[in-house]
Scaffold this active site. Structure first.
Site, short mmCIF file in Angstrom:
data_model
loop_
_atom_site.label_atom_id
_atom_site.label_comp_id
_atom_site.label_asym_id
_atom_site.label_seq_id
_atom_site.Cartn_x
_atom_site.Cartn_y
_atom_site.Cartn_z
N SER A 8 65.79 58.55 0.83
CA SER A 8 67.01 59.16 1.16
C SER A 8 67.86 59.20 -0.31
CB SER A 8 67.81 58.49 2.09
OG SER A 8 69.22 59.02 2.40
N HIS A 33 64.51 62.67 1.69
CA HIS A 33 65.46 62.92 2.88
C HIS A 33 66.76 63.18 2.43
CE1 HIS A 33 66.86 61.97 7.02
NE2 HIS A 33 67.85 61.23 6.53
N ASP A 35 70.73 63.79 3.24
CA ASP A 35 71.85 63.73 4.37
C ASP A 35 72.86 64.44 4.05
OD1 ASP A 35 70.74 61.34 5.91
OD2 ASP A 35 70.58 60.17 4.00
N MET A 37 76.70 65.47 5.32
CA MET A 37 77.85 65.02 6.19
C MET A 37 78.90 65.91 5.97
SD MET A 37 77.24 61.02 5.27
CE MET A 37 75.77 60.12 5.14
N HIS A 66 68.61 66.38 7.07
CA HIS A 66 69.37 65.51 8.17
C HIS A 66 70.80 65.94 8.19
CE1 HIS A 66 70.76 61.23 10.15
NE2 HIS A 66 70.93 62.38 10.82
N MET A 68 74.46 65.85 9.74
CA MET A 68 75.40 65.14 10.37
C MET A 68 76.67 66.08 10.46
SD MET A 68 74.47 61.53 9.02
CE MET A 68 73.25 62.06 7.72
N MET A 137 67.93 56.90 14.98
CA MET A 137 69.06 56.19 14.17
C MET A 137 68.96 54.94 14.30
SD MET A 137 70.24 58.58 12.11
CE MET A 137 71.25 57.54 11.11
N ASP A 175 65.55 55.89 10.79
CA ASP A 175 66.55 55.94 9.68
C ASP A 175 67.86 55.02 9.81
OD1 ASP A 175 68.07 57.02 7.35
OD2 ASP A 175 68.80 58.93 8.42
N GLY A 177 68.81 51.38 7.39
CA GLY A 177 68.69 50.01 7.17
C GLY A 177 67.17 49.60 7.06
C1 DX5 Z 1 72.85 57.07 7.12
C2 DX5 Z 1 71.96 58.05 6.61
C3 DX5 Z 1 70.71 57.50 6.10
C4 DX5 Z 1 70.89 56.76 4.87
C5 DX5 Z 1 70.17 55.52 5.28
O1 DX5 Z 1 73.74 57.94 8.07
O2 DX5 Z 1 71.40 58.97 7.76
O3 DX5 Z 1 69.65 58.44 5.75
O4 DX5 Z 1 70.68 57.22 3.86
O5 DX5 Z 1 70.20 54.55 4.04
P1 DX5 Z 1 69.80 53.20 4.14
O6 DX5 Z 1 68.41 53.01 3.96
O7 DX5 Z 1 70.46 52.62 2.84
O8 DX5 Z 1 70.29 52.52 5.39
ZN ZN Z 2 69.66 60.27 7.32
#
Ligand code: DX5
Ligand code: ZN
Length: 225
Positions: A8, A33, A35, A37, A66, A68, A137, A175, A177
């Site tokens: 990501s 990946h 993200d 937002m 992805h 959001m 998630m 996705d 942690g």
């Molecule tokens: C969180 C994102 C993830 C994020 C993951 O909302 O969707 O894709 O980048 O980051 P890590 O791997 O650091 O948790």
């Molecule tokens: Zn993501």
């Protein structure tokens, strides 16, 4: 079945993005990946269509976008035209889930559906006939660098079972942690597409190579069973 690493770029160093993408690609990551937002569906703002367009110009990896954002159908066409290969939307954010997924497929992209940690996993069941990827998630969407929720492992197992019952070839992505310490547990639970941000972009070449080794070994062991 092949396990896929999807770094990501939220955790990447934007000033060195191209170089870091080449490093994770060189280490064997197939997906990238991205993200998106909107500051409404999640508190953060990240980036939009032009970033995908720019990455597409010099990157042959599978772009796993992805979204959001609220009412994602408004932007599906734009992200598809920018070069997204997979577009994943949040069930909770769609005005019409079925129509949004259909729109993604009409645009020639693979369709992903995801849910927040609070949404029951069985909420996705009625859409499994339509999707190519299901994303569980394992943190609250919106921020990188959070800790993996222990409860996610059972949710992955539940999702894997729903996919198995559907009889469809749906990828199961996780996705949030994910680290080299917990990824085996996640793969054991049935996931095959692994998103990792902060655990990959500290030292992208080395981190991605170490992840890939775990993913490949796990895939070999599973195929041998
Ligand atoms: C969180 C994102 C993830 C994020 C993951 O909302 O969707 O894709 O980048 O980051 P890590 O791997 O650091 O948790
Ligand atoms: Zn993501």
């Amino acid at each position: 079945m092949e396990n896929i690493l999807a770094p990501s770029i939220l955790a990447a160093d934007i000033m060195r993005l191209g170089e870091q993408i080449s490093e994770v690609r060189g280490a064997g990551a197939k997906y990238l990946h991205i993200d998106v937002m909107d500051g409404v569906f999640v508190p953060s703002l990240s980036y939009g269509v032009c970033v995908v367009e720019s990455i597409r110009k010099s990157c042959d990896m599978v772009l796993d976008v992805h979204l959001m954002i609220v009412e994602p159908h408004r932007y599906v066409e734009a992200f598809a035209q920018a070069g997204a290969d997979i577009i994943t939307v949040h069930l909770e954010a769609c005005a019409d889930v079925r129509e949004t997924i259909a729109l993604i497929r009409r645009q020639g992209c693979r369709a992903g559906l995801t849910i927040r940690p609070e949404t029951p996993v069985d909420a996705v069941e009625e859409y499994l006939d339509q999707i190519d990827q299901l994303l569980i998630m394992s943190v609250h969407p919106g921020f990188g660098g959070q800790h993996y929720f222990a409860s996610a492992t059972d949710r992955i197992r539940e999702a894997a079972e729903l996919i198995r019952k559907s009889g469809r070839p749906i990828d199961l992505e996780v996705d949030g942690g994910v680290t080299r310490d917990n990824v085996e547990r996640i793969l054991d639970a049935g996931a095959n597409v692994i998103v990792a941000g902060s655990a990959v972009f500290h030292d992208p070449q080395k981190d991605a190579a170490e992840f890939m080794q775990i993913l490949r070994e796990h895939s070999r062991a599973r195929d041998a069973q």
